[in-house]
Design a protein around this motif. Structure first.
Motif, short mmCIF file in Angstrom:
data_model
loop_
_atom_site.label_atom_id
_atom_site.label_comp_id
_atom_site.label_asym_id
_atom_site.label_seq_id
_atom_site.Cartn_x
_atom_site.Cartn_y
_atom_site.Cartn_z
N SER A 38 0.79 -1.23 0.00
CA SER A 38 0.00 0.00 0.00
C SER A 38 0.83 1.29 0.00
O SER A 38 0.29 2.38 0.14
N ILE A 39 2.18 1.17 -0.09
CA ILE A 39 2.98 2.42 -0.17
C ILE A 39 3.75 2.42 -1.50
O ILE A 39 4.95 2.67 -1.54
N HIS A 40 3.05 2.08 -2.56
CA HIS A 40 3.61 2.08 -3.93
C HIS A 40 4.49 0.85 -4.23
O HIS A 40 5.15 0.82 -5.27
N GLY A 41 4.51 -0.12 -3.34
CA GLY A 41 5.35 -1.30 -3.61
C GLY A 41 4.58 -2.38 -4.35
O GLY A 41 4.67 -3.56 -4.01
N HIS A 42 3.84 -2.00 -5.38
CA HIS A 42 2.96 -2.96 -6.05
C HIS A 42 3.47 -3.41 -7.42
O HIS A 42 2.76 -4.05 -8.17
N LYS A 43 4.71 -3.06 -7.75
CA LYS A 43 5.27 -3.46 -9.04
C LYS A 43 6.78 -3.21 -9.00
O LYS A 43 7.31 -2.66 -8.03
N THR A 44 7.46 -3.62 -10.06
CA THR A 44 8.88 -3.29 -10.21
C THR A 44 8.95 -1.92 -10.90
O THR A 44 8.45 -1.77 -12.01
N TRP A 73 9.38 -5.01 -4.36
CA TRP A 73 9.53 -6.43 -4.76
C TRP A 73 11.00 -6.87 -4.78
O TRP A 73 11.31 -8.01 -5.09
N GLY A 74 11.89 -5.94 -4.53
CA GLY A 74 13.30 -6.27 -4.35
C GLY A 74 14.10 -6.60 -5.60
O GLY A 74 15.09 -7.33 -5.52
N PRO A 75 13.74 -6.01 -6.77
CA PRO A 75 14.53 -6.35 -7.96
C PRO A 75 16.02 -5.99 -7.80
O PRO A 75 16.89 -6.74 -8.24
N ASP A 94 6.46 -1.76 4.49
CA ASP A 94 5.24 -2.49 4.15
C ASP A 94 5.54 -3.99 4.05
O ASP A 94 6.16 -4.44 3.09
N SER A 95 5.05 -4.75 5.02
CA SER A 95 5.39 -6.18 5.04
C SER A 95 4.76 -6.92 3.85
O SER A 95 5.21 -8.01 3.49
N ALA A 96 3.75 -6.32 3.22
CA ALA A 96 3.07 -6.99 2.10
C ALA A 96 3.96 -7.12 0.86
O ALA A 96 3.62 -7.86 -0.06
N VAL A 97 5.11 -6.43 0.84
CA VAL A 97 5.99 -6.55 -0.35
C VAL A 97 6.83 -7.83 -0.29
O VAL A 97 7.28 -8.34 -1.33
N PHE A 98 7.03 -8.36 0.91
CA PHE A 98 8.03 -9.43 1.04
C PHE A 98 7.66 -10.76 0.34
O PHE A 98 8.56 -11.41 -0.19
N PRO A 99 6.38 -11.15 0.31
CA PRO A 99 6.09 -12.37 -0.46
C PRO A 99 6.47 -12.24 -1.94
O PRO A 99 6.91 -13.22 -2.57
N PHE A 100 6.34 -11.04 -2.50
CA PHE A 100 6.71 -10.83 -3.91
C PHE A 100 8.24 -10.93 -4.05
O PHE A 100 8.75 -11.54 -4.99
N LEU A 101 8.93 -10.35 -3.08
CA LEU A 101 10.40 -10.40 -3.09
C LEU A 101 10.88 -11.86 -2.98
O LEU A 101 11.79 -12.29 -3.68
N GLY A 135 19.09 2.09 -3.21
CA GLY A 135 17.64 2.28 -3.19
C GLY A 135 17.18 2.84 -4.52
O GLY A 135 17.92 3.57 -5.18
N SER A 136 15.97 2.47 -4.93
CA SER A 136 15.43 3.04 -6.18
C SER A 136 14.01 3.53 -5.94
O SER A 136 13.18 2.81 -5.38
N ASP A 137 13.79 4.78 -6.34
CA ASP A 137 12.48 5.43 -6.22
C ASP A 137 11.95 5.40 -4.79
O ASP A 137 10.86 4.87 -4.52
N ILE A 138 12.71 5.98 -3.89
CA ILE A 138 12.35 5.93 -2.47
C ILE A 138 12.24 7.32 -1.85
O ILE A 138 12.13 7.44 -0.64
N CYS A 139 12.29 8.36 -2.68
CA CYS A 139 12.25 9.72 -2.10
C CYS A 139 11.12 10.48 -2.76
O CYS A 139 11.35 11.46 -3.46
N PHE A 140 9.88 10.02 -2.54
CA PHE A 140 8.75 10.54 -3.31
C PHE A 140 7.81 11.42 -2.51
O PHE A 140 6.81 11.88 -3.04
N TRP A 141 8.11 11.62 -1.22
CA TRP A 141 7.28 12.52 -0.41
C TRP A 141 8.19 13.57 0.24
O TRP A 141 9.32 13.24 0.62
N ASP A 142 7.65 14.77 0.45
CA ASP A 142 8.42 15.82 1.15
C ASP A 142 8.92 15.31 2.50
O ASP A 142 10.05 15.60 2.90
N SER A 143 8.06 14.55 3.15
CA SER A 143 8.38 14.10 4.52
C SER A 143 9.55 13.10 4.54
O SER A 143 10.07 12.79 5.61
N LEU A 144 9.96 12.61 3.36
CA LEU A 144 11.06 11.62 3.33
C LEU A 144 12.42 12.28 3.16
O LEU A 144 13.46 11.68 3.47
#
Ligand SMILES: C[S@@+](CC[C@H](N)C(=O)[O-])C[C@H]1O[C@@H](n2cnc3c(N)ncnc32)[C@H](O)[C@@H]1O
Length: 211
Positions: A38-44, A73-75, A94-101, A135-144
């Motif tokens: 749910s935090i954009h980790g739904h694809k490569t 997904w850990g590519p 987001d623990s939901a990414v780990f099964p994909f990884l 890291g790839s594509d991990i700085c997408f919010w001001d708060s980060l």
């Protein structure tokens, strides 16, 4: 041009020496019924291919400990495990990414350790064992932006040698680049990947300033 690698079935991609599954692959469809990142980790994301290409040219020492932050997904973790025999720790909030990884790692015959954590809060003790952070594509919010900057500062204090982050070119990423350039030896370059197709982006390669 890269060597042509025939893939064994539809919805499998091959890029930079690793196999990937796309959203239409049956295994991914089955996983998506049970796990919904749910935090954009739904694809490569394309920036992970930019990172792979960059590391192909500016590599890591073989067998090093490497932490991937915001792995999704850990590519990139799978690539580093395969290409550099890196001992990978993949961090995601987001623990939901780990099964994909796990499926991706299994498919490519590599082992990747998980750490379910906020990467901005990873402690110095956990960073101390790592030689590199990627890291790839991990700085997408001001708060980060600032917390990610503080993580890099902590990492260098803990003995990490190099941090490499790729991005499609978001304003928040450039803010992070400015922050890093003030404190460290930070090299920003435009880069592109050619596998599995063309992706353009930016790469920031950061090292501590020489005293
Ligand atoms: C845009 S996706 C990129 C995923 C992967 N790096 C790629 O390139 O395919 C961002 C990832 O960062 C993770 N993430 C976002 N904020 C995080 C944080 N504070 N700590 C750890 N992971 C975070 C999300 O769960 C997601 O998996």
């Amino acid at each position: 041009m890269p060597r042509l690698e025939r893939v064994p079935e539809p919805h499998i991609d091959y890029a930079y020496g690793i196999f990937l599954l796309d959203n239409k692959h049956n295994l991914i469809k089955a996983l998506k019924k049970r796990y919904q990142p749910s935090i954009h980790g739904h694809k490569t994301w394309g920036s992970s291919f930019v990172l792979m290409d960059y590391l192909t040219h500016h590599g890591l020492r073989r067998g090093a400990h490497v932490m991937e932050i915001g792995c999704g997904w850990g590519p990139a973790s799978v690539f580093c495990g395969r290409h550099f025999k890196a001992k990978m720790t993949a961090v995601d909030l987001d623990s939901a990414v780990f099964p994909f990884l796990d499926v991706l790692a299994e498919l490519n015959g590599v082992e990747v350790e998980h750490l379910q954590a906020d990467f901005t809060k990873v402690k110095s003790a956990e960073l101390a064992g790592q030689r590199y952070i990627v890291g790839s594509d991990i700085c997408f919010w001001d708060s980060l932006v600032k917390p990610l900057g503080r993580l890099v500062n902590r990492a260098f204090k803990a003995g990490v040698e190099r941090v490499v982050i790729t991005d499609p070119g978001r304003p928040t990423f450039y803010e992070f680049c400015d922050l890093m350039a003030k404190k460290h030896d930070a090299k920003l370059q435009e880069w592109y990947a050619i596998e599995p197709e063309r992706y353009e982006g930016e790469v920031l390669d950061i090292r501590p300033k020489k005293q």
